[in-house]
Design an enzyme around this catalytic site. Structure first.
Site, PDB file in Angstrom:
ATOM      1  N   HIS A   1       0.837  -1.195   0.000  1.00 32.25           N
ATOM      2  CA  HIS A   1       0.000   0.000   0.000  1.00 32.25           C
ATOM      3  C   HIS A   1       0.877   1.252   0.000  1.00 32.25           C
ATOM      4  CE1 HIS A   1      -3.261   2.761   0.996  1.00 32.25           C
ATOM      5  NE2 HIS A   1      -2.563   3.173   2.048  1.00 32.25           N
TER       6      HIS A   1
ATOM      7  N   LYS B   1      -9.727  11.479   8.359  1.00 35.19           N
ATOM      8  CA  LYS B   1      -9.740  10.170   9.003  1.00 35.19           C
ATOM      9  C   LYS B   1     -10.657  10.087  10.221  1.00 35.19           C
ATOM     10  CE  LYS B   1      -6.347   7.826   6.832  1.00 35.19           C
ATOM     11  NZ  LYS B   1      -6.429   6.457   6.322  1.00 35.19           N
TER      12      LYS B   1
END
Length: 386
Positions: free
Chosen positions: A112, A231
């Site tokens: 990732h 987030k």
């Protein structure tokens, strides 16, 4: 697996998932099945697992063993004589299983990290200079972690418009992140690092974790201090916590680490786990990955988290960061699958996605062990609402 459930007029309490049933552990304790373990039944009459976890891994393991014996030898009798002991899961409401004091999100998935680096730093090294030296992380928001099934409202925040000027509006780049969460079951004293050889002793169990991300909000705000509004609007965790000892049969070696980590991060043996992971978008499986792709192990995350003397508390959550594999079909986020929105992902119904739309439902599942004895780690699901 352990969790918190309620049913009928019964208040939230500790349960043990057994197929289509949930074992009511308070009732089991009151009937004397845990008498030899000297556990007060009130530990199981709690709306969170924290008091149970605080008894220690040895006691929790003994409870698991006793439950195994009980179900193997007395399941039929329990159903017939004590209909309030084995509760059909369809009758139950599941609750967030842990009171989470602090939450830390790592960036331990190297595939990732490399994909993100290639997107946003195409002319440079995909990994920043520190990545292979330490498990980087940020501190998140524990209050917005919700149990599986809770709807996720599309967040608003500052984003850059077509003229590269900031405006406040709903995110148009809402994404998921496929992660695992470590539930801490043992406290460490402030000022005392946890040695890597003892780090796994602090893990009570694992959950599936979806750290929802608003990529457009995050892109504008993250420099210089990192994630914030992109987030902290919501993360989802599975309702059931798998005791850490259950993973021992699938322990395996992780990727070779170059350069060799500093001494406090050097493991004494294999610290990764062969856990199969899936991501479903509505009714389509769009990714399959595996926890063994993580670059940094659970023990290394804990050792680094505490090397400066930061203390751990019972109920803390440490998430792994997005777990992607080396191929596109193993990517644990839409950011990677659509390559930052430039390659729409086709779905079986004929539609495409770059990022999530209102009404989309994301479900993550995990399994481990050989096919003939495959065990579930559970699932975490959430639906996007406008």
């Amino acid at each position: 697996m352990y969790g918190i459930f309620s049913y009928d007029i019964a208040s939230p309490r500790v349960g043990y998932r057994h197929g289509d049933f949930i074992l009511d552990l308070e009732t089991v304790a009151l009937l004397g099945y845990f008498k030899s373990l000297n556990i007060n039944p009130s530990v199981f009459a709690q709306p969170v697992l924290n008091p149970f976890m605080a008894l220690g891994r040895a006691t929790c393991r003994a409870v698991s063993d006793r439950i195994g014996e009980l179900l193997a030898n007395n399941e039929a009798a329990l159903r017939e004589v004590h209909d309030q002991v084995l509760i059909r899961a369809s009758r139950a409401t599941l609750h967030r299983p842990v009171h989470i004091g602090d939450y830390t999100d790592f960036y331990a998935g190297i595939h990732h990290a490399e994909n993100v680096g290639r997107m946003f730093r195409p002319d440079g090294d995909p990994l920043l200079a520190n990545y292979r030296h330490m498990p980087v992380a940020y501190h998140g928001r524990s209050s917005s972690i919700v149990v599986s099934g809770t709807p996720i409202r599309r967040p608003s925040g500052q984003v850059l418009n077509a003229e590269k000027q900031p405006e406040c509006r709903p995110s148009a780049a809402l994404d998921f992140e496929l992660e695992l969460g470590l539930v801490i079951g043992k406290a460490s004293p402030l000022g005392q690092p946890v040695p890597i050889t003892e780090a796994e002793d602090y893990i009570f169990g694992l959950v599936l974790f979806n750290d929802w991300s608003a990529r457009d909000i995050q892109r504008w705000e993250y420099q210089p201090l990192g994630p914030f509004l992109g987030k902290n609007f919501g993360s989802s965790m599975s309702a059931w916590v798998l005791p850490f000892h259950e993973l021992e049969p699938v322990r395996c070696a992780g990727p070779e680490q170059h350069p060799r980590p500093l001494p406090y991060l050097q493991p004494s043996g294999p610290g990764h786990f062969d856990i199969q992971l899936e991501v479903w978008l509505n009714d389509a499986c769009i990714a399959r990955s595996n926890a063994q792709y993580l670059y940094w192990s659970f023990a290394q995350m804990i050792a680094h988290h505490t090397v400066n003397g930061c203390n751990l508390n019972v109920g803390d959550m440490l998430a792994t960061g997005t777990i992607s594999g080396p191929t596109p079909g193993e990517s644990g986020s839409l950011l990677e699958q659509s390559w930052n929105g430039t390659r729409p992902l086709p779905l079986p119904d004929g539609s495409t996605r770059t990022f999530l739309l209102d009404g989309d439902r994301v479900t993550m599942r995990a399994f481990f062990g050989p096919d003939e004895h495959r065990q579930e780690l559970g699932e975490v699901t959430g639906r996007i609402v406008g």
